[in-house]
Scaffold this active site. Structure first.
Site, PDB file in Angstrom:
ATOM      1  N   ASP A 144       0.825  -1.218   0.000  1.00  0.00           N
ATOM      2  CA  ASP A 144       0.000   0.000   0.000  1.00  0.00           C
ATOM      3  C   ASP A 144       0.859   1.267   0.000  1.00  0.00           C
ATOM      4  OD1 ASP A 144      -2.400   1.362  -0.039  1.00  0.00           O
ATOM      5  OD2 ASP A 144      -2.570   1.425   2.146  1.00  0.00           O
TER       6      ASP A 144
ATOM      7  N   ASN B 116       1.171   3.415  -2.957  1.00  0.00           N
ATOM      8  CA  ASN B 116       1.648   3.842  -4.287  1.00  0.00           C
ATOM      9  C   ASN B 116       1.134   5.235  -4.652  1.00  0.00           C
ATOM     10  OD1 ASN B 116       2.658   1.294  -4.445  1.00  0.00           O
ATOM     11  ND2 ASN B 116       1.246   0.561  -6.033  1.00  0.00           N
TER      12      ASN B 116
ATOM     13  N   ARG C  70       0.016   7.721  -2.736  1.00  0.00           N
ATOM     14  CA  ARG C  70       0.595   8.806  -1.929  1.00  0.00           C
ATOM     15  C   ARG C  70       2.056   9.050  -2.307  1.00  0.00           C
ATOM     16  NH1 ARG C  70      -0.945   6.204   3.417  1.00  0.00           N
ATOM     17  NH2 ARG C  70      -1.480   4.536   1.960  1.00  0.00           N
TER      18      ARG C  70
ATOM     19  N   ARG D 147      -0.961   9.164  -9.982  1.00  0.00           N
ATOM     20  CA  ARG D 147      -0.987   7.946  -9.167  1.00  0.00           C
ATOM     21  C   ARG D 147      -0.433   6.751  -9.940  1.00  0.00           C
ATOM     22  NH1 ARG D 147      -4.100   7.604  -4.671  1.00  0.00           N
ATOM     23  NH2 ARG D 147      -4.503   5.411  -5.135  1.00  0.00           N
TER      24      ARG D 147
ATOM     25  N   HIS E  10       2.135   3.322  -9.143  1.00  0.00           N
ATOM     26  CA  HIS E  10       1.915   1.888  -9.391  1.00  0.00           C
ATOM     27  C   HIS E  10       3.076   1.306 -10.199  1.00  0.00           C
ATOM     28  CE1 HIS E  10      -1.916   2.309  -7.546  1.00  0.00           C
ATOM     29  NE2 HIS E  10      -2.492   2.972  -8.534  1.00  0.00           N
TER      30      HIS E  10
ATOM     31  N   SER F 267      -7.609  -5.463  -4.905  1.00  0.00           N
ATOM     32  CA  SER F 267      -8.643  -6.053  -4.054  1.00  0.00           C
ATOM     33  C   SER F 267      -9.996  -6.054  -4.747  1.00  0.00           C
ATOM     34  CB  SER F 267      -8.743  -5.272  -2.737  1.00  0.00           C
ATOM     35  OG  SER F 267      -9.472  -4.074  -2.930  1.00  0.00           O
ATOM     36  N   SER F 268     -10.901  -6.879  -4.228  1.00  0.00           N
ATOM     37  CA  SER F 268     -12.276  -6.915  -4.752  1.00  0.00           C
ATOM     38  C   SER F 268     -12.894  -5.524  -4.737  1.00  0.00           C
ATOM     39  CB  SER F 268     -13.179  -7.801  -3.878  1.00  0.00           C
ATOM     40  OG  SER F 268     -12.529  -8.919  -3.380  1.00  0.00           O
ATOM     41  N   GLU F 269     -12.434  -4.689  -3.800  1.00  0.00           N
ATOM     42  CA  GLU F 269     -13.016  -3.353  -3.636  1.00  0.00           C
ATOM     43  C   GLU F 269     -12.321  -2.297  -4.501  1.00  0.00           C
ATOM     44  OE1 GLU F 269     -12.230  -5.382  -0.929  1.00  0.00           O
ATOM     45  OE2 GLU F 269     -14.327  -6.021  -0.838  1.00  0.00           O
TER      46      GLU F 269
ATOM     47  N   LEU G 154      10.655 -20.328  -5.018  1.00  0.00           N
ATOM     48  CA  LEU G 154       9.753 -19.388  -4.332  1.00  0.00           C
ATOM     49  C   LEU G 154       8.385 -19.497  -4.991  1.00  0.00           C
ATOM     50  CD1 LEU G 154       9.198 -16.857  -2.468  1.00  0.00           C
ATOM     51  CD2 LEU G 154       9.765 -15.463  -4.455  1.00  0.00           C
TER      52      LEU G 154
ATOM     53  N   ARG H 128       2.205  -4.747   6.188  1.00  0.00           N
ATOM     54  CA  ARG H 128       1.441  -3.744   5.440  1.00  0.00           C
ATOM     55  C   ARG H 128       2.267  -2.467   5.405  1.00  0.00           C
ATOM     56  NH1 ARG H 128      -4.771  -2.322   4.621  1.00  0.00           N
ATOM     57  NH2 ARG H 128      -4.466  -0.484   3.340  1.00  0.00           N
TER      58      ARG H 128
HETATM   59  C1  IPE Z   1      -5.403  -2.663  -0.025  1.00  0.00           C
HETATM   60  O1  IPE Z   1      -5.125  -1.308  -0.152  1.00  0.00           O
HETATM   61  C2  IPE Z   1      -5.402  -3.322  -1.369  1.00  0.00           C
HETATM   62  C3  IPE Z   1      -4.110  -3.436  -2.033  1.00  0.00           C
HETATM   63  C4  IPE Z   1      -2.942  -3.031  -1.574  1.00  0.00           C
HETATM   64  C5  IPE Z   1      -4.159  -4.072  -3.307  1.00  0.00           C
HETATM   65  P1  IPE Z   1      -6.272  -0.197  -0.292  1.00  0.00           P
HETATM   66  O2  IPE Z   1      -5.554   1.083  -0.498  1.00  0.00           O
HETATM   67  O3  IPE Z   1      -7.247  -0.608  -1.309  1.00  0.00           O
HETATM   68  O4  IPE Z   1      -6.944  -0.263   1.141  1.00  0.00           O
HETATM   69  P2  IPE Z   1      -7.840   0.822   1.908  1.00  0.00           P
HETATM   70  O5  IPE Z   1      -8.894   1.297   0.938  1.00  0.00           O
HETATM   71  O6  IPE Z   1      -6.924   1.931   2.312  1.00  0.00           O
HETATM   72  O7  IPE Z   1      -8.386   0.095   3.099  1.00  0.00           O
HETATM   73  C1  IPE Z   2      -1.715   0.239  -3.341  1.00  0.00           C
HETATM   74  O1  IPE Z   2      -1.472   1.600  -3.368  1.00  0.00           O
HETATM   75  C2  IPE Z   2      -1.928  -0.351  -4.715  1.00  0.00           C
HETATM   76  C3  IPE Z   2      -3.317  -0.751  -5.007  1.00  0.00           C
HETATM   77  C4  IPE Z   2      -4.311  -0.711  -4.183  1.00  0.00           C
HETATM   78  C5  IPE Z   2      -3.572  -1.242  -6.343  1.00  0.00           C
HETATM   79  P1  IPE Z   2      -2.658   2.653  -3.337  1.00  0.00           P
HETATM   80  O2  IPE Z   2      -3.054   2.974  -4.735  1.00  0.00           O
HETATM   81  O3  IPE Z   2      -3.751   2.203  -2.449  1.00  0.00           O
HETATM   82  O4  IPE Z   2      -1.905   3.888  -2.705  1.00  0.00           O
HETATM   83  P2  IPE Z   2      -2.499   4.910  -1.640  1.00  0.00           P
HETATM   84  O5  IPE Z   2      -2.955   4.117  -0.454  1.00  0.00           O
HETATM   85  O6  IPE Z   2      -3.616   5.640  -2.304  1.00  0.00           O
HETATM   86  O7  IPE Z   2      -1.333   5.801  -1.312  1.00  0.00           O
HETATM   87 MG    MG Z   3      -4.123   2.439  -0.458  1.00  0.00          MG
END
Ligand code: IPE
Ligand code: IPE
Ligand code: MG
Length: 245
Positions: free
Chosen positions: A23, A25, A27, A36, A40, A68-70, A134, A184
């Protein structure tokens, strides 16, 4: 192959299986006034570094949360960029993963992906299937709730009574042991619907480091922290030999 000796973290015990919520990327990019999507892209490089370090250290299983699913609820443009990056990574990195002895497994509800992406997934898994240095599980369109539900549905369709062993036989990570350590990055202290069943006794490690900045040394720091934990699995240290391991 390089003969250079590998410096290893001074730890008593290494995890067999490390899981990572990659998590931060977005920011990371925003702080650099970049889109953004560029966060990634650099996130893919961080993953390559961590795969290499796991191999050097002899960690057998690495599971990373990539989508994620969300995450479908993000702006369409970001979702598209991510899908493009997954396709590109599958095309560009599979041969190198195979060379490194990595077995790639994509876990999640793949029915949502394009036929092109599903084909690439099948090809990459096929190309790396005989490797065992691995196991790299990449969670794509994955959710812990989805996983438990699909396992329960599979048992039900087979006419089997629900048991813990039965559910575990159908979970997406059935081929890997439960994670010993879950990292995390990005500062949030939550699971966000990643592995749920499998982390019952996993050690949790949270760091403010944003994923694109995460490197071998960051992983080593997490491993040193892990090595200081006393795992009890609900028992008491003397009574449970696994806890002392
Ligand atoms: C969790 O991160 C999913 C992945 C890293 C793929 P999110 O950025 O989606 O999580 P929330 O929304 O902050 O909980
Ligand atoms: C995690 O980074 C990657 C994915 C969820 C795909 P984010 O895109 O959630 O980065 P932040 O949390 O917005 O910084
Ligand atoms: Mg995130």
């Amino acid at each position: 192959m390089s003969k250079k000796s590998v410096s290893k973290p001074d730890v008593a015990v290494l995890p067999r299986h490390v899981a990572v919520v990659m998590d931060g990327n977005g920011r990371w990019a925003q702080r650099r006034f970049l889109p953004r999507s560029s966060g990634h892209k650099f996130g893919v490089d961080a993953l390559k570094r961590i795969v290499r370090r796991c191999i050097e250290l002899g960690i057998g299983h690495l599971t990373v949360f990539a989508f994620s699913s969300e995450n479908w609820s993000r702006p369409a443009e970001e979702v598209q960029t991510l899908m493009g990056l997954f396709i590109q990574a599958l095309q560009r990195e599979s041969a190198e993963l195979a060379r490194q002895g990595v077995r790639l497994r994509i876990v999640g509800d793949l029915s949502a992906f394009s036929p092109e992406m599903r084909d690439l997934i099948v090809q990459a898994e096929e190309l790396t299937r005989s490797n065992d240095r691995l196991v790299l599980n990449v969670a794509l369109n994955y959710g812990g709730r989805w996983d438990m539900l699909q396992a329960a549905q599979a048992l039900h369709s087979a006419g089997e009574a629900p048991t813990a062993a039965g559910i575990e036989r159908h979970l997406a990570l059935r081929h890997s042991p439960d994670p010993d350590l879950l990292i995390r990055t990005g500062g949030e202290r939550r699971i966000s619907n990643f592995l749920l069943w499998q982390i019952a006794y996993t050690e949790l490690y949270f760091t403010d480091t944003l994923w694109p900045d995460f490197n071998a040394q960051s992983l080593d720091e997490a491993l040193v922290d892990f090595s200081s934990r006393q795992r009890r699995f609900g028992g008491v240290p003397e009574a449970n030999p696994r806890a002392a391991a």
